[in-house]
Design a protein around this motif. Sequence first.
Motif, PDB file in Angstrom:
ATOM      1  N   PHE A 107       0.801  -1.151  -0.119  1.00  0.00           N
ATOM      2  CA  PHE A 107      -0.056  -0.168   0.071  1.00  0.00           C
ATOM      3  C   PHE A 107       0.890   1.244  -0.115  1.00  0.00           C
ATOM      4  O   PHE A 107       0.401   2.225   0.255  1.00  0.00           O
ATOM      5  CB  PHE A 107      -0.905  -0.084   1.191  1.00  0.00           C
ATOM      6  CG  PHE A 107      -0.532  -0.052   2.616  1.00  0.00           C
ATOM      7  CD1 PHE A 107      -0.164  -1.458   2.908  1.00  0.00           C
ATOM      8  CD2 PHE A 107      -0.262   1.035   3.303  1.00  0.00           C
ATOM      9  CE1 PHE A 107       0.215  -1.368   4.392  1.00  0.00           C
ATOM     10  CE2 PHE A 107       0.094   0.853   4.557  1.00  0.00           C
ATOM     11  CZ  PHE A 107       0.466  -0.129   5.192  1.00  0.00           C
ATOM     12  N   SER A 108       2.069   1.049  -0.046  1.00  0.00           N
ATOM     13  CA  SER A 108       3.060   2.248  -0.212  1.00  0.00           C
ATOM     14  C   SER A 108       2.652   3.330   0.693  1.00  0.00           C
ATOM     15  O   SER A 108       2.452   4.547   0.377  1.00  0.00           O
ATOM     16  CB  SER A 108       3.040   2.719  -1.552  1.00  0.00           C
ATOM     17  OG  SER A 108       3.208   1.854  -2.752  1.00  0.00           O
ATOM     18  N   GLN A 109       2.381   2.940   1.909  1.00  0.00           N
ATOM     19  CA  GLN A 109       2.450   3.966   3.072  1.00  0.00           C
ATOM     20  C   GLN A 109       0.991   4.837   2.906  1.00  0.00           C
ATOM     21  O   GLN A 109       0.738   5.889   3.577  1.00  0.00           O
ATOM     22  CB  GLN A 109       3.286   5.025   3.410  1.00  0.00           C
ATOM     23  CG  GLN A 109       4.635   4.269   3.157  1.00  0.00           C
ATOM     24  CD  GLN A 109       5.316   3.907   4.621  1.00  0.00           C
ATOM     25  OE1 GLN A 109       4.523   3.723   5.533  1.00  0.00           O
ATOM     26  NE2 GLN A 109       6.683   3.687   4.706  1.00  0.00           N
TER      27      GLN A 109
ATOM     28  N   ILE B  91       2.594  -0.454 -12.040  1.00  0.00           N
ATOM     29  CA  ILE B  91       1.396  -1.371 -12.655  1.00  0.00           C
ATOM     30  C   ILE B  91       0.234  -1.086 -11.342  1.00  0.00           C
ATOM     31  O   ILE B  91      -0.906  -0.809 -11.716  1.00  0.00           O
ATOM     32  CB  ILE B  91       1.756  -2.889 -12.308  1.00  0.00           C
ATOM     33  CG1 ILE B  91       2.987  -3.125 -13.753  1.00  0.00           C
ATOM     34  CG2 ILE B  91       0.548  -3.682 -12.384  1.00  0.00           C
ATOM     35  CD1 ILE B  91       3.301  -4.571 -13.549  1.00  0.00           C
ATOM     36  N   GLU B  92       0.961  -1.142 -10.025  1.00  0.00           N
ATOM     37  CA  GLU B  92      -0.001  -0.828  -9.107  1.00  0.00           C
ATOM     38  C   GLU B  92      -0.828   0.521  -9.029  1.00  0.00           C
ATOM     39  O   GLU B  92      -1.867   0.535  -8.972  1.00  0.00           O
ATOM     40  CB  GLU B  92       0.893  -0.741  -7.598  1.00  0.00           C
ATOM     41  CG  GLU B  92       1.233  -2.111  -6.957  1.00  0.00           C
ATOM     42  CD  GLU B  92       2.149  -2.006  -5.881  1.00  0.00           C
ATOM     43  OE1 GLU B  92       2.351  -2.901  -5.151  1.00  0.00           O
ATOM     44  OE2 GLU B  92       2.428  -0.759  -5.621  1.00  0.00           O
ATOM     45  N   TYR B  96      -4.706   0.518  -9.271  1.00  0.00           N
ATOM     46  CA  TYR B  96      -5.551   1.216  -8.340  1.00  0.00           C
ATOM     47  C   TYR B  96      -6.512   2.351  -8.793  1.00  0.00           C
ATOM     48  O   TYR B  96      -7.606   2.225  -8.405  1.00  0.00           O
ATOM     49  CB  TYR B  96      -4.511   1.728  -7.376  1.00  0.00           C
ATOM     50  CG  TYR B  96      -5.140   2.444  -6.043  1.00  0.00           C
ATOM     51  CD1 TYR B  96      -5.730   2.049  -5.080  1.00  0.00           C
ATOM     52  CD2 TYR B  96      -5.129   3.998  -5.896  1.00  0.00           C
ATOM     53  CE1 TYR B  96      -6.262   2.535  -4.018  1.00  0.00           C
ATOM     54  CE2 TYR B  96      -5.749   4.546  -5.258  1.00  0.00           C
ATOM     55  CZ  TYR B  96      -6.229   3.953  -4.051  1.00  0.00           C
ATOM     56  OH  TYR B  96      -6.888   4.545  -2.915  1.00  0.00           O
ATOM     57  N   LYS B  97      -5.814   3.111  -9.728  1.00  0.00           N
ATOM     58  CA  LYS B  97      -6.805   4.123 -10.200  1.00  0.00           C
ATOM     59  C   LYS B  97      -7.865   3.293 -11.202  1.00  0.00           C
ATOM     60  O   LYS B  97      -9.127   3.988 -11.062  1.00  0.00           O
ATOM     61  CB  LYS B  97      -5.829   4.920 -11.329  1.00  0.00           C
ATOM     62  CG  LYS B  97      -6.549   6.160 -11.529  1.00  0.00           C
ATOM     63  CD  LYS B  97      -5.462   6.867 -12.564  1.00  0.00           C
ATOM     64  CE  LYS B  97      -4.077   7.191 -11.775  1.00  0.00           C
ATOM     65  NZ  LYS B  97      -3.151   7.940 -12.605  1.00  0.00           N
ATOM     66  N   TYR B 100      -8.666  -2.002 -10.407  1.00  0.00           N
ATOM     67  CA  TYR B 100      -8.286  -3.716 -10.460  1.00  0.00           C
ATOM     68  C   TYR B 100      -7.313  -3.896  -9.108  1.00  0.00           C
ATOM     69  O   TYR B 100      -6.577  -3.248  -8.601  1.00  0.00           O
ATOM     70  CB  TYR B 100      -7.613  -3.719 -11.448  1.00  0.00           C
ATOM     71  CG  TYR B 100      -8.241  -4.013 -13.042  1.00  0.00           C
ATOM     72  CD1 TYR B 100      -8.753  -5.264 -13.369  1.00  0.00           C
ATOM     73  CD2 TYR B 100      -8.734  -2.706 -13.653  1.00  0.00           C
ATOM     74  CE1 TYR B 100      -9.264  -5.285 -14.718  1.00  0.00           C
ATOM     75  CE2 TYR B 100      -9.496  -2.707 -14.866  1.00  0.00           C
ATOM     76  CZ  TYR B 100      -9.703  -4.109 -15.188  1.00  0.00           C
ATOM     77  OH  TYR B 100     -10.283  -4.474 -16.344  1.00  0.00           O
ATOM     78  N   ALA B 101      -7.539  -5.312  -8.832  1.00  0.00           N
ATOM     79  CA  ALA B 101      -6.732  -5.935  -7.558  1.00  0.00           C
ATOM     80  C   ALA B 101      -5.598  -6.580  -8.404  1.00  0.00           C
ATOM     81  O   ALA B 101      -5.871  -6.999  -9.718  1.00  0.00           O
ATOM     82  CB  ALA B 101      -7.531  -6.573  -6.653  1.00  0.00           C
ATOM     83  N   LEU B 102      -4.548  -6.828  -7.804  1.00  0.00           N
ATOM     84  CA  LEU B 102      -3.593  -7.418  -8.286  1.00  0.00           C
ATOM     85  C   LEU B 102      -3.158  -8.761  -7.445  1.00  0.00           C
ATOM     86  O   LEU B 102      -3.266  -8.935  -6.287  1.00  0.00           O
ATOM     87  CB  LEU B 102      -2.240  -6.665  -8.100  1.00  0.00           C
ATOM     88  CG  LEU B 102      -1.613  -5.874  -9.300  1.00  0.00           C
ATOM     89  CD1 LEU B 102      -2.984  -5.670 -10.411  1.00  0.00           C
ATOM     90  CD2 LEU B 102      -1.009  -4.583  -8.800  1.00  0.00           C
TER      91      LEU B 102
END
Lengths: 339, 339
Positions: A107-109, B91-92, B96-97, B100-102
């Motif tokens: 979650f990158s903080q 990618i994350e 996230y935007k 989509y979940a990863l």
Amino acid sequence: MTIENVYKISNLKKVAEKAGVSIATVSRVVNNSPNVNPETRIKIEKIIKDLKYSPNRVAKRLRNRNASGNLLGVLIPDIQNPFYVEVLRGIEDIAYKKKYALIVCNFSQDENKEKMYLDILQSESVDGLIAAPTHEHDQKVINLVKTGLPIVCVDRGLVDVDVDVVLVENRKGAYSAVDYLAKKGYRRIAYISGIPKLPSSRDRELGYRDALEANKLPVCSELIRYGDSRHESGVKLCAELLELPDPPDALFTGNNLITLGALETIHKKGLKIPGDIAVLGFDDMYWSISLNPPLTAVRQPAYEIGKCAAEQLISRITNPDRPTSSMVLKTELMIRNSC
Amino acid sequence: MTIENVYKISNLKKVAEKAGVSIATVSRVVNNSPNVNPETRIKIEKIIKDLKYSPNRVAKRLRNRNASGNLLGVLIPDIQNPFYVEVLRGIEDIAYKKKYALIVCNFSQDENKEKMYLDILQSESVDGLIAAPTHEHDQKVINLVKTGLPIVCVDRGLVDVDVDVVLVENRKGAYSAVDYLAKKGYRRIAYISGIPKLPSSRDRELGYRDALEANKLPVCSELIRYGDSRHESGVKLCAELLELPDPPDALFTGNNLITLGALETIHKKGLKIPGDIAVLGFDDMYWSISLNPPLTAVRQPAYEIGKCAAEQLISRITNPDRPTSSMVLKTELMIRNSC
DNA sequence: TTGAAAGCGCTAACAT
DNA sequence: ATGTTAGCGCTTTCAA
């Protein structure tokens, strides 16, 4: 390679049809139920192979929401931090061995991301979760623990709730580092802390203070700086320290990202390590030895933390009534040439 | 038991009961279907909030195996390599935007793990996959492409199959690096390659050879060494190079792990950079500037690679008939002080 | 030893 | 605008 070999969309029904049995029997074979005629079993096993059948994990999880779907969640605060990568490696190896798949969420903080991932993990019906909560009062994780989902916390615990946790001896580790510095003759030892609301940061500061006291060195508040756990705060706070009228002769950095930031500043100023300033970092990295000079550091057994956490979690999933426990692993001072 | 009841997850049925409507209507509200009475919608929305209802992702995926379950798979060869971590970050952020979940799967260069994760990903009915295959002939990924699953490859393509791919200009990047070295006056420039069967490694070697030729420098085979993409091969191959009767005066390393390994050897031998040997690495790291001396490196836009790959993938999922494309991103020479 | 059938939570086609 | 229902693939009683 024919298309049929490539496509792999068979299911219980197809296997059952081809075998001339019911899907229940096929299911029994797949799940090694004892109540199957050996001959039937052999016949079905062959067809399973022919059709390259493999069970649909999604259907399985939907059906058995409370049995094992062999799926674990991992919640990581910052995948850019090599410490967590190493923890993850430990988790992966155990999970692989025990046939669990992982949903890894970084979650990158960002607390919004954290919340989203926690919701997803719950919605995906994971069997359990390994998490490093943002802090001890992380309500989102606390609530999840209260739902009864098996959870193991790493690197930090949770307040007001009973949960398994895997930690390291932060205070002792910091003590050994600062004591080493003091014994080497450094007198003005600075400390750059990570996020001060994390118990690990506070414990490391305590160890720092203990060691100063034990060595009859004064604690100077201008020598203690509080950052977040990012590279940039290492850059900035190290610069502040270096610009002090009476700058430190040694620097103890609270985590690896801060260390890297501090190093950047020191090199930029053209200062010699350890001549102008000694550096000792909390957190070792596999390439600490590639630094110039090779970095002396407090090694956390990150890989082992991951292994222990995964083992604890699987054991809790298997036996949910086992009392919670907390494991505390030892740190090790890796002596190299930066101080 | 009581606790579990308190936090019991609600479902469509519960919401429907409480609202006195059918589950279909609730489903329509949840999915923003236009065909629902505004008043009904408001009433249901309130109940959804009260009951903290959120859709079960597993049931949704089981039902709509071919529609969007908002789930992407990511297959990473080595999470210890900061390059892939950076790609993952890109990618994350896109995922996230776009909600989509990863499922992130790191196979640590272990082909058995790779196979297992690929099976799991398929079995989890992911909507699409971003993968860095072990090599161009990676049959496991090729087969998956053939099933019609939307896939985007990063860092390397796939042979014999049409697939979206995101790459960087490896040859040009390497050329710019070695050309820079040559123009600086270095004459014996060595190259330590990553796994030679990767197209990226071969392209970088081609760029190396181009630059040597363009600068009228001989290509000496003893100055080219082939490793895998691990830290250790950097350590070992750099040592071999340094022990040559006529050792190199500059070293171009094929990737960041090799760079770190080479640095370890150089420091261990007490050699000065760039005085005794210049170093230029392929792959920049956010802490390259923290090295001593700060490392000159070819920067791959790793984060952008991840972003592009995720965008490509989502676009392909949305529009499966779009022709495949390959994106090639530029590299950048980050000049610092190691050569 | 095997089969029939219910049902996990959801969507969508069809019916009203 | 709303309801009914089939079915995604699976496990697990319950019956035979």
